[in-house]
Design a protein around this motif. Structure first.
Motif, mmCIF file in Angstrom:
data_model
loop_
_atom_site.group_PDB
_atom_site.id
_atom_site.type_symbol
_atom_site.label_atom_id
_atom_site.label_comp_id
_atom_site.label_asym_id
_atom_site.label_seq_id
_atom_site.Cartn_x
_atom_site.Cartn_y
_atom_site.Cartn_z
ATOM 1 N N GLY A 95 -62.806 29.966 -38.136
ATOM 2 C CA GLY A 95 -62.037 29.036 -37.311
ATOM 3 C C GLY A 95 -61.844 27.691 -37.984
ATOM 4 O O GLY A 95 -60.753 27.108 -37.927
ATOM 5 N N LEU A 96 -62.882 27.193 -38.652
ATOM 6 C CA LEU A 96 -62.764 25.910 -39.347
ATOM 7 C C LEU A 96 -61.797 26.010 -40.521
ATOM 8 O O LEU A 96 -61.001 25.096 -40.760
ATOM 9 C CB LEU A 96 -64.143 25.460 -39.825
ATOM 10 N N GLY A 174 -59.639 18.562 -32.612
ATOM 11 C CA GLY A 174 -60.614 17.552 -32.989
ATOM 12 C C GLY A 174 -60.215 16.800 -34.248
ATOM 13 O O GLY A 174 -60.374 15.576 -34.332
ATOM 14 N N ILE A 175 -59.688 17.521 -35.233
ATOM 15 C CA ILE A 175 -59.258 16.874 -36.473
ATOM 16 C C ILE A 175 -58.109 15.909 -36.213
ATOM 17 O O ILE A 175 -58.093 14.780 -36.712
ATOM 18 C CB ILE A 175 -58.863 17.942 -37.512
ATOM 19 N N LEU A 202 -64.175 15.624 -40.649
ATOM 20 C CA LEU A 202 -64.818 16.750 -39.973
ATOM 21 C C LEU A 202 -66.056 16.350 -39.164
ATOM 22 O O LEU A 202 -66.235 16.869 -38.051
ATOM 23 C CB LEU A 202 -65.170 17.841 -40.987
ATOM 24 N N PRO A 203 -66.936 15.475 -39.659
ATOM 25 C CA PRO A 203 -68.077 15.096 -38.805
ATOM 26 C C PRO A 203 -67.655 14.495 -37.466
ATOM 27 O O PRO A 203 -68.251 14.806 -36.428
ATOM 28 C CB PRO A 203 -68.828 14.074 -39.677
ATOM 29 N N GLN A 204 -66.638 13.643 -37.482
ATOM 30 C CA GLN A 204 -66.171 13.065 -36.216
ATOM 31 C C GLN A 204 -65.503 14.123 -35.340
ATOM 32 O O GLN A 204 -65.682 14.139 -34.114
ATOM 33 C CB GLN A 204 -65.178 11.936 -36.498
ATOM 34 N N ALA A 205 -64.717 15.000 -35.971
ATOM 35 C CA ALA A 205 -64.008 16.028 -35.204
ATOM 36 C C ALA A 205 -64.980 16.988 -34.534
ATOM 37 O O ALA A 205 -64.805 17.357 -33.361
ATOM 38 C CB ALA A 205 -63.051 16.789 -36.123
ATOM 39 N N LEU A 210 -67.497 19.480 -29.653
ATOM 40 C CA LEU A 210 -68.694 20.282 -29.412
ATOM 41 C C LEU A 210 -68.746 20.866 -28.005
ATOM 42 O O LEU A 210 -69.079 22.049 -27.846
ATOM 43 C CB LEU A 210 -69.939 19.442 -29.706
ATOM 44 N N PRO A 211 -68.442 20.102 -26.928
ATOM 45 C CA PRO A 211 -68.474 20.711 -25.583
ATOM 46 C C PRO A 211 -67.536 21.911 -25.417
ATOM 47 O O PRO A 211 -67.968 22.962 -24.942
ATOM 48 C CB PRO A 211 -68.094 19.543 -24.668
#
Length: 284
Positions: A95-96, A174-175, A202-205, A210-211
């Motif tokens: 998926g990523l 998210g990205i 990516l860390p912020q996304a 996450l939920p």
């Protein structure tokens, strides 16, 4: 003139407010408990007083049948858990990758973006049950060298392919939610596109999505039971075998309860993560 403080550093007014909050919390808890008990008692009375309750009890809630089927259903659930773990890892990775491909910029990457978009459209449109039939029975029918024939492996592959399409869109959202200034700042520091994506974007996304990711995995915990349509002896197929042997549906109830117990911790974690994210956003 200031009021005297106690040993805890609280003023009398603060202690009074704290005591009031505690009393309100206790009263709210008691009211919630009482209303829950009343509602449960009403539902229980309505179900047990229905005309067909004795037959339903014998068919779905036979303790002797359920206890005898429990070992086989538990053994099948262990297969579901293994498929779940492998599928989750594969879904996250695939998926990523698809999400990153969909966010590539520039005309030279158009074929990759089109391929990733087509993948998402295809596997989000095909029902999971049909995908299981097509892949689980279609791939072995090709008789290609190296193609797996184990139904559990084929079921896991199908789950990864289908769920990766949904998770890719979550990652992509998210990205794209990360402000462009973050990317520009990373590039101004001399980071390459790959480094900017890996260290900044990516860390912020991932934190932001996450939920919904956890909610997708809660749904996956239920859908791993669909591998039984391929013949894998998981919890559902074990319940089906026991039900066919006893002419009783209690083994299905046992399997359902085990799946519920498996999903409850993940559901609570998802709620906690969502609440934490909401609090973090509220502090900004």
């Amino acid at each position: 003139m200031t009021k005297a403080l106690d040993t805890t550093g609280l003023s009398p007014l603060a202690r009074e407010r704290q005591a009031y909050r505690r009393s309100r919390a206790r009263r709210s808890t008691l009211v919630a408990l009482a209303s829950t008990l009343v509602f449960a008692a009403a539902v229980l009375f309505g179900v047990t007083s229905s005309p067909g309750w004795p037959r339903v009890q014998d068919t779905f809630l036979d303790l002797e049948v359920g206890w005898s089927a429990l070992p086989d259903v538990l053994a099948g659930l262990w297969l579901n858990v293994r498929v779940l773990v492998v599928a989750e890892v594969g879904i996250l990775v695939l998926g990523l990758v698809i999400a990153v491909l969909r966010t590539l910029r520039g005309p030279v990457f158009f074929p990759l973006r089109a391929l990733a978009t087509g993948y998402v459209d295809l596997f989000r449109g095909v029902p999971l049950l049909i995908a299981l039939y097509l892949i689980g029975f279609g791939l072995p029918a090709l008789r290609l060298q190296g193609v797996p024939t184990d139904v559990a492996v084929l079921g896991t592959i199908t789950l990864i392919l289908v769920y990766s399409a949904y998770v890719a869109e979550v990652f992509r959202a998210g990205i794209e939610s990360v402000h462009p200034s973050q990317r520009a700042a990373a590039r101004s520091l001399g980071l390459t596109h790959r480094q900017s994506m890996r260290l900044v974007i990516l860390p912020q996304a991932v934190r932001r999505v996450l939920p919904p990711l956890l909610n997708d995995f809660v749904a996956l915990q239920k859908d791993v039971g669909l591998i039984s349509v391929l013949g894998a002896v998981d919890a559902i197929r074990a319940a089906q075998i026991a039900s066919a042997r006893t002419f009783d549906f209690t083994p299905y109830v046992v399997a359902a309860l085990l799946f519920v117990l498996l999903a409850i911790p993940t559901g609570r974690i998802a709620d906690a993560v969502a609440a934490r994210a909401a609090r973090r956003e509220g502090l900004r």
